[in-house]
Design a protein around this motif. Structure first.
Motif, PDB file in Angstrom:
ATOM      1  N   ILE B 370      34.197  41.704  12.487  1.00 36.93           N
ATOM      2  CA  ILE B 370      33.992  43.079  12.046  1.00 36.93           C
ATOM      3  C   ILE B 370      32.736  43.599  12.710  1.00 36.93           C
ATOM      4  O   ILE B 370      31.684  42.949  12.674  1.00 36.93           O
ATOM      5  CB  ILE B 370      33.870  43.155  10.509  1.00 36.93           C
ATOM      6  CG1 ILE B 370      35.214  42.766   9.874  1.00 36.93           C
ATOM      7  CG2 ILE B 370      33.443  44.557  10.066  1.00 36.93           C
ATOM      8  CD1 ILE B 370      35.157  42.598   8.379  1.00 36.93           C
ATOM      9  N   TYR B 371      32.871  44.755  13.376  1.00 41.20           N
ATOM     10  CA  TYR B 371      31.709  45.362  14.020  1.00 41.20           C
ATOM     11  C   TYR B 371      31.392  46.666  13.305  1.00 41.20           C
ATOM     12  O   TYR B 371      32.271  47.518  13.150  1.00 41.20           O
ATOM     13  CB  TYR B 371      31.987  45.636  15.499  1.00 41.20           C
ATOM     14  CG  TYR B 371      32.250  44.371  16.269  1.00 41.20           C
ATOM     15  CD1 TYR B 371      31.204  43.489  16.550  1.00 41.20           C
ATOM     16  CD2 TYR B 371      33.535  44.035  16.705  1.00 41.20           C
ATOM     17  CE1 TYR B 371      31.435  42.311  17.242  1.00 41.20           C
ATOM     18  CE2 TYR B 371      33.782  42.864  17.394  1.00 41.20           C
ATOM     19  CZ  TYR B 371      32.719  41.998  17.660  1.00 41.20           C
ATOM     20  OH  TYR B 371      32.956  40.845  18.336  1.00 41.20           O
ATOM     21  N   SER B 372      30.164  46.787  12.872  1.00 42.60           N
ATOM     22  CA  SER B 372      29.784  48.038  12.218  1.00 42.60           C
ATOM     23  C   SER B 372      29.172  48.972  13.251  1.00 42.60           C
ATOM     24  O   SER B 372      28.290  48.579  14.010  1.00 42.60           O
ATOM     25  CB  SER B 372      28.781  47.773  11.102  1.00 42.60           C
ATOM     26  OG  SER B 372      27.603  47.220  11.643  1.00 42.60           O
ATOM     27  N   ALA B 373      29.696  50.182  13.290  1.00 39.06           N
ATOM     28  CA  ALA B 373      29.164  51.188  14.227  1.00 39.06           C
ATOM     29  C   ALA B 373      29.111  52.511  13.471  1.00 39.06           C
ATOM     30  O   ALA B 373      29.644  53.521  13.907  1.00 39.06           O
ATOM     31  CB  ALA B 373      30.054  51.275  15.461  1.00 39.06           C
ATOM     32  N   ILE B 374      28.515  52.444  12.286  1.00 39.91           N
ATOM     33  CA  ILE B 374      28.508  53.635  11.439  1.00 39.91           C
ATOM     34  C   ILE B 374      27.245  54.455  11.654  1.00 39.91           C
ATOM     35  O   ILE B 374      26.979  55.416  10.949  1.00 39.91           O
ATOM     36  CB  ILE B 374      28.638  53.272   9.951  1.00 39.91           C
ATOM     37  CG1 ILE B 374      27.486  52.346   9.551  1.00 39.91           C
ATOM     38  CG2 ILE B 374      29.973  52.624   9.665  1.00 39.91           C
ATOM     39  CD1 ILE B 374      27.313  52.254   8.064  1.00 39.91           C
ATOM     40  N   GLY B 375      26.497  54.083  12.628  1.00 35.64           N
ATOM     41  CA  GLY B 375      25.295  54.869  12.922  1.00 35.64           C
ATOM     42  C   GLY B 375      24.139  53.969  13.270  1.00 35.64           C
ATOM     43  O   GLY B 375      24.143  52.774  12.974  1.00 35.64           O
ATOM     44  N   GLU B 376      23.149  54.580  13.947  1.00 40.03           N
ATOM     45  CA  GLU B 376      21.975  53.828  14.330  1.00 40.03           C
ATOM     46  C   GLU B 376      20.742  54.484  13.731  1.00 40.03           C
ATOM     47  O   GLU B 376      20.774  55.649  13.351  1.00 40.03           O
ATOM     48  CB  GLU B 376      21.849  53.788  15.863  1.00 40.03           C
ATOM     49  CG  GLU B 376      22.929  52.983  16.546  1.00 40.03           C
ATOM     50  CD  GLU B 376      24.202  53.772  16.804  1.00 40.03           C
ATOM     51  OE1 GLU B 376      24.112  54.986  17.039  1.00 40.03           O
ATOM     52  OE2 GLU B 376      25.306  53.177  16.765  1.00 40.03           O
ATOM     53  N   GLN B 377      19.689  53.706  13.654  1.00 40.94           N
ATOM     54  CA  GLN B 377      18.443  54.296  13.189  1.00 40.94           C
ATOM     55  C   GLN B 377      17.289  53.862  14.079  1.00 40.94           C
ATOM     56  O   GLN B 377      17.393  52.911  14.841  1.00 40.94           O
ATOM     57  CB  GLN B 377      18.183  53.944  11.733  1.00 40.94           C
ATOM     58  CG  GLN B 377      18.303  52.483  11.439  1.00 40.94           C
ATOM     59  CD  GLN B 377      18.234  52.219   9.932  1.00 40.94           C
ATOM     60  OE1 GLN B 377      17.811  51.175   9.521  1.00 40.94           O
ATOM     61  NE2 GLN B 377      18.623  53.160   9.127  1.00 40.94           N
ATOM     62  N   ALA B 378      16.205  54.620  13.960  1.00 42.82           N
ATOM     63  CA  ALA B 378      15.056  54.351  14.810  1.00 42.82           C
ATOM     64  C   ALA B 378      14.295  53.139  14.300  1.00 42.82           C
ATOM     65  O   ALA B 378      14.246  52.877  13.095  1.00 42.82           O
ATOM     66  CB  ALA B 378      14.146  55.570  14.845  1.00 42.82           C
ATOM     67  N   ASP B 379      13.739  52.388  15.244  1.00 47.45           N
ATOM     68  CA  ASP B 379      12.864  51.280  14.904  1.00 47.45           C
ATOM     69  C   ASP B 379      11.435  51.830  14.934  1.00 47.45           C
ATOM     70  O   ASP B 379      10.848  51.987  15.996  1.00 47.45           O
ATOM     71  CB  ASP B 379      13.060  50.166  15.944  1.00 47.45           C
ATOM     72  CG  ASP B 379      12.137  48.987  15.669  1.00 47.45           C
ATOM     73  OD1 ASP B 379      11.327  49.081  14.705  1.00 47.45           O
ATOM     74  OD2 ASP B 379      12.226  47.997  16.401  1.00 47.45           O
ATOM     75  N   LEU B 380      10.935  52.180  13.756  1.00 47.52           N
ATOM     76  CA  LEU B 380       9.652  52.891  13.693  1.00 47.52           C
ATOM     77  C   LEU B 380       8.483  51.971  13.357  1.00 47.52           C
ATOM     78  O   LEU B 380       7.459  52.428  12.851  1.00 47.52           O
ATOM     79  CB  LEU B 380       9.745  54.023  12.660  1.00 47.52           C
ATOM     80  CG  LEU B 380      10.720  55.150  13.037  1.00 47.52           C
ATOM     81  CD1 LEU B 380      10.855  56.139  11.895  1.00 47.52           C
ATOM     82  CD2 LEU B 380      10.295  55.861  14.298  1.00 47.52           C
ATOM     83  N   GLU B 381       8.658  50.687  13.629  1.00 51.44           N
ATOM     84  CA  GLU B 381       7.592  49.724  13.365  1.00 51.44           C
ATOM     85  C   GLU B 381       6.317  50.143  14.106  1.00 51.44           C
ATOM     86  O   GLU B 381       6.316  50.334  15.332  1.00 51.44           O
ATOM     87  CB  GLU B 381       8.032  48.325  13.860  1.00 51.44           C
ATOM     88  CG  GLU B 381       6.990  47.255  13.586  1.00 51.44           C
ATOM     89  CD  GLU B 381       7.334  45.948  14.306  1.00 51.44           C
ATOM     90  OE1 GLU B 381       8.415  45.853  14.903  1.00 51.44           O
ATOM     91  OE2 GLU B 381       6.504  45.033  14.257  1.00 51.44           O
ATOM     92  N   ASN B 392      13.537  58.715   8.192  1.00 53.22           N
ATOM     93  CA  ASN B 392      13.429  57.661   9.189  1.00 53.22           C
ATOM     94  C   ASN B 392      13.539  58.179  10.625  1.00 53.22           C
ATOM     95  O   ASN B 392      13.970  57.457  11.527  1.00 53.22           O
ATOM     96  CB  ASN B 392      14.492  56.566   8.944  1.00 53.22           C
ATOM     97  CG  ASN B 392      14.002  55.230   9.439  1.00 53.22           C
ATOM     98  OD1 ASN B 392      12.808  54.927   9.338  1.00 53.22           O
ATOM     99  ND2 ASN B 392      14.903  54.434   9.989  1.00 53.22           N
ATOM    100  N   LEU B 393      13.200  59.441  10.812  1.00 57.97           N
ATOM    101  CA  LEU B 393      13.154  60.015  12.153  1.00 57.97           C
ATOM    102  C   LEU B 393      11.781  60.634  12.340  1.00 57.97           C
ATOM    103  O   LEU B 393      11.141  61.048  11.375  1.00 57.97           O
ATOM    104  CB  LEU B 393      14.220  61.111  12.303  1.00 57.97           C
ATOM    105  CG  LEU B 393      15.675  60.656  12.205  1.00 57.97           C
ATOM    106  CD1 LEU B 393      16.592  61.858  12.072  1.00 57.97           C
ATOM    107  CD2 LEU B 393      16.073  59.807  13.405  1.00 57.97           C
ATOM    108  N   ILE B 394      11.348  60.710  13.607  1.00 58.67           N
ATOM    109  CA  ILE B 394      10.030  61.291  13.880  1.00 58.67           C
ATOM    110  C   ILE B 394      10.123  62.808  13.743  1.00 58.67           C
ATOM    111  O   ILE B 394      11.093  63.424  14.211  1.00 58.67           O
ATOM    112  CB  ILE B 394       9.556  60.923  15.297  1.00 58.67           C
ATOM    113  CG1 ILE B 394       9.501  59.400  15.446  1.00 58.67           C
ATOM    114  CG2 ILE B 394       8.197  61.555  15.610  1.00 58.67           C
ATOM    115  CD1 ILE B 394       9.250  58.926  16.854  1.00 58.67           C
ATOM    116  N   LYS B 395       9.128  63.400  13.089  1.00 62.48           N
ATOM    117  CA  LYS B 395       9.107  64.865  12.958  1.00 62.48           C
ATOM    118  C   LYS B 395       8.420  65.469  14.178  1.00 62.48           C
ATOM    119  O   LYS B 395       7.274  65.159  14.466  1.00 62.48           O
ATOM    120  CB  LYS B 395       8.345  65.264  11.692  1.00 62.48           C
ATOM    121  CG  LYS B 395       9.267  65.783  10.600  1.00 62.48           C
ATOM    122  CD  LYS B 395       8.491  66.278   9.401  1.00 62.48           C
ATOM    123  CE  LYS B 395       8.513  67.783   9.330  1.00 62.48           C
ATOM    124  NZ  LYS B 395       7.959  68.251   8.048  1.00 62.48           N
ATOM    125  N   ALA B 396       9.143  66.332  14.896  1.00 60.46           N
ATOM    126  CA  ALA B 396       8.566  66.960  16.087  1.00 60.46           C
ATOM    127  C   ALA B 396       9.191  68.331  16.281  1.00 60.46           C
ATOM    128  O   ALA B 396      10.323  68.568  15.847  1.00 60.46           O
ATOM    129  CB  ALA B 396       8.815  66.099  17.327  1.00 60.46           C
TER     130      ALA B 396
END
Lengths: 300, 559
Positions: B370-381, B392-396
């Protein structure tokens, strides 16, 4: 920039006296571009007798012989003969007349010259009435049209004279119709005509915004719709009247689109326009039948 | 002769009534009450393009065989036409006027041809030298970062480009399969950009972990964050963790890196976006039977239409209106998956109809993978501590990429959420332009946008209906057997056939119509333009009417 789509030399200049959007003026410019400077013109009474300019000026950089209404063809015959007598066989003589001076008043002299097969090009710029004298009907005025002598209460009931068949009956080497909306086709036909010796007859559909009660910017559009509505078929008759070619490679458009844009047809009801459309369609079919018939005769 | 000839006495007159002068003294311009003038407008394709490529212009240059100039025209707005020409969702084509007449111009294919020519002719790319006294850092070597770095370097500002991975490209490298964008092509694109100017590349460096954002802010005069979305979102269902279930992105990363993968006999891909399509088609090529399961219908799928169609042709199966509910395991081993049956409800904030559960209706499917491809998110470490984030997104700022911090800019997916390559390129360029404006102290040029042309402005009498020129491709049967590029690109003949179809909306392409039809010989044909001679123009407006592309407008005289 890309190469020019027509010769850049201008033998007709600005400052002339034609109305806004004049089709006859466009036609002249195209014809002169196709023929080049070694050309002499004969112009009888018609719009172009005025457009040209007031004495002693002319917007055309070529010799022009202004002559009487009924004499364009016979003067062209004489001019050509005179040139040949002086040893000039190169110069093209072009008679340039309106539909009044061709279909009506100049018909006998044209018929005479064509029968003698005198060597010149005769161009009739067809704006379908006596425009210069005040929009009187001519035998070229189409059925249904208003003119000052066929007012809306008594608009023209008679069909347009079939000048092409009259000329074909003279067995001259080349006959063609053209439209100002298709300048390259017209220029090709003028250049082709110039390759034959004898009388060549070209009739170009030249909208008259003033006489047709038409917005001047629609001048070219009307010239195009006349062809695509089959009102004014583009054709060529060669081999002394024995071979006919009709241009058919266009998207047909309804006649109403053509007629409703023009004030001279404004009084016509939809039923009357439908009647005209039926006649036009029948004429078109007859024309194509004739084309097929001529093509099917063996030995041609 | 501008002067009128006037005879003072009869002796001055010629013996016969003959012409001695022309009519140029008669300035018929005085008859005019409406004035035509050349007024070039905006083609709708340009409006449709997120990075505002001057599409009309480069297609016109193609028709004139001026390929290098055409390529340069693209490069002004997009440094990687060879990439977008392959993977763009081409909103330009949805906006194309010709689409309302017969079929839109295949802009995407034309762009690709030019992009490939640019790669074959490295000399076309001008080399910029470091001339600026300021320097910038760009974080992320994906489309946004590469674009930002390119435009900064082109203006002469030295750029240091940080990339977490070992090679540049970002999502183009690890997210897009080779059959759509071959690695070899991407390598050339990246090299061309890096070689174009003073760009120093630091790979294997993760900003936020290996080096702090504060440090970059101190060292550089501007910092651009184009970090993309590198993490798969989790499905939040029981049984998700464990063998047999994998984020789609990690699968794609392996495939694109040339690693051996085993998607099993029966794979299920969950999601409806481009990642889902890429995962499905890669799994299919690796020998699996693939079903894509999406919670809405095909109409709401965010994937590019062509990608969905291609996947279907290649044999990917689809199951719609189903959302994952539970992953079944037998002794820890993947056994199958249960989906909740959905139906479409009211439209949500994205305008798409929101899927709602149909009570009590579930579907069970067998699966090896099973492959999940329901969306990605930013790696904000290490990033979220330094700049303001939201969801979880940068405000610009959308237009300039400016974040809350003066020297920090951001753009691309990490700001917008999952969007497109071309939007990331646009964001990178716009941020670069803003940074350059700050560096130079120049204000934004406040030029008014010209009007956009629509189908009603086109004189279609001059165009006969033609079909779009499809890009040649290898057959589906062969395509699905390997990872070779599917579309093979136009040859010169096809390129010209398609470019010649362009209406050139609102912009003169020297068709000569105005000049040909002017009854007053009042249009002058110069080397690179036409000019109206208002001394003689009577204002009939035939030129305006007969211009096929609405490159002329009118104005009442005296107003």
């Amino acid at each position: 920039m890309k190469p020019a789509t027509m010769p850049t030399e201008e033998l007709m200049g600005s400052g002339h006296l034609a109305c806004q959007g004049c089709g006859a003026t466009q036609a002249m410019r195209f014809a002169l571009k196709a023929l080049g400077p070694d050309t002499a013109l004969v112009i009888p009474a018609c719009c172009w007798a005025v457009i040209d300019g007031s004495f002693p000026h002319s917007c055309i950089d070529l010799p022009i012989y202004h002559t009487a209404f009924e004499t364009a063809a016979v003067v062209a015959s004489g001019l050509k003969a005179g040139l040949e007598m002086r040893g000039d066989t190169k110069t093209t003589v072009m008679a340039w007349a309106g539909d009044g001076g061709t279909f009506d008043i100049g018909l006998q002299s044209l018929s005479g010259a064509a029968e003698r097969n005198d060597d010149f090009i005769y161009v009739c710029y067809d704006n379908e009435a006596y425009m210069n004298t005040g929009i009187q009907r001519s035998s070229s005025t189409p059925v249904g049209a208003w003119t000052t002598t066929t007012p809306v209460t008594n608009y023209k009931r008679e069909p347009k004279k079939n000048m092409i068949d009259i000329m074909a009956a003279h067995s001259i080497p080349y006959i063609a119709t053209a439209s100002t909306a298709y300048p390259h086709d017209f220029m090709r036909k003028i250049a082709k005509a110039n390759t034959f010796r004898g009388t060549k007859y070209i009739q170009i559909f030249a909208p008259c915004p003033t006489g047709w009660k038409l917005a001047p910017e629609l001048s070219v559009k009307m010239a195009r719709l006349a062809v695509t509505s089959k009102m004014y078929p583009l054709l060529e008759i060669t081999d002394h009247g024995q071979k006919l070619e009709v241009w058919k490679d266009f998207e047909p458009t309804p006649i109403a689109e053509y007629m409703k844009a023009q004030g001279r047809f404004r009084h016509l009801s939809d039923a009357e326009i439908a009647g005209i459309e039926k006649d036009v369609e029948a004429k078109w079919e007859r024309l194509l039948a004739k084309e097929r018939m001529l093509a099917s005769i063996p030995g041609l | 002769m501008i002067k009128k000839v006037e005879f003072k006495t009869y002796r001055e007159m010629p013996i016969r009534p003959m012409t001695v002068g022309d009519m140029l003294w008669n300035l018929t311009g005085s008859w005019r009450n409406v004035r035509p003038y050349y007024d070039f407008k905006r083609s709708p394709c340009i409006v449709g393009c997120p990075t505002s490529e001057n599409i009309q212009r480069y297609i016109q240059l193609v028709t004139e065989n001026r390929y290098e100039e055409a390529w340069r025209t693209i490069i002004d707005n997009n440094p990687m036409p060879a990439v977008t020409g392959r993977v763009c969702f081409h909103p330009c084509m949805s906006n194309c006027t010709r689409g309302e007449y017969d079929e839109p111009i295949n802009i995407n294919a034309i762009e690709r041809s030019l992009g490939d020519m640019g790669l074959e002719n490295p000399g076309w790319m001008a080399k910029a030298k470091a001339t600026g006294d300021k320097k910038a850092a760009v974080v992320g070597g994906g489309p946004a970062g590469l674009s930002c770095a390119f435009y900064l370097a082109r203006a002469g500002y030295p750029v240091t480009l940080f990339e977490t991975d070992g090679a540049l490209g970002g999502v183009l490298r690890w997210g897009i399969p080779e059959y759509r964008l071959p690695n070899g092509t991407l390598d050339k694109v990246v090299k061309a950009i890096i070689d174009s100017g003073p760009i120093t590349v630091k790979t294997g460096v993760k900003v936020g972990r290996d080096i702090g954002l504060d440090k970059l802010e101190k060292e550089f005069d501007a910092v651009f964050l184009g970090i993309g979305l590198a993490r798969s979102r989790s499905m939040d269902v029981d049984g998700e963790d464990g063998e047999g279930v994998e984020p789609g992105l990690s699968f794609l990363r392996k495939v694109n890196g040339g690693e051996k993968v085993d998607p099993g006999k029966k794979a299920i891909v969950i999601g409806g976006g481009n990642t889902a399509m890429d995962v499905a088609r890669c799994a299919l090529r690796s020998g699996s039977d693939v079903t894509v399961v999406y919670r809405r219908t095909v109409n709401e799928m965010p994937a590019i239409r062509e990608e969905i169609e291609e996947a279907e042709k290649e044999g990917v199966k689809f199951e719609f209106l189903a959302a994952p509910k539970e992953i079944l395991r037998k002794k820890g081993k993947l056994a199958g998956i249960v989906f909740q049956r959905m139906e479409l409800g009211q439209p949500d904030e994205s305008g798409r109809r929101k899927p709602v559960a149909v009570e009590g209706e579930t579907i069970r499917m067998e699966a090896d993978r099973i492959y999940s491809a329901i969306g990605e998110q930013a790696d904000l470490e290490g990033i979220s501590e330094a700049v303001e984030t939201e969801w979880n997104l940068i405000k610009a700022d959308e237009a300039t990429g400016q974040t809350g911090r003066k020297k920090v800019f951001a753009g691309g997916d990490a700001v917008t959420g999952a969007a497109s390559v071309v939007e990331a390129i646009a964001a990178g360029r716009k941020a670069a332009e803003k940074i350059i404006r700050i560096f130079t102290g120049r204000a934004e040029s406040g030029e008014a946008e010209p009007a956009t042309v629509g189908i009603d402005d086109i004189n279609t009498d001059y165009f006969s209906k033609t079909r779009q020129t499809k890009m040649p491709r290898i057959p589906v049967g062969r395509a699905r057997e390997g990872f070779g590029e599917i579309h093979t690109g136009y040859d010169a003949a096809l390129l010209h056939r398609e470019a010649d179809r362009c209406f050139s909306c609102g912009v003169c392409n020297y068709c000569d119509n105005c000049w040909v039809f002017c009854p007053d010989v009042a249009i002058m044909r110069h080397e690179n333009e036409y000019e109206i001679n208002y001394d003689y123009c009577k204002g009939c407006l035939v030129c305006v009417q007969e211009c096929p592309r609405n490159a002329l407008s009118t104005r009442e005289e005296g107003k």
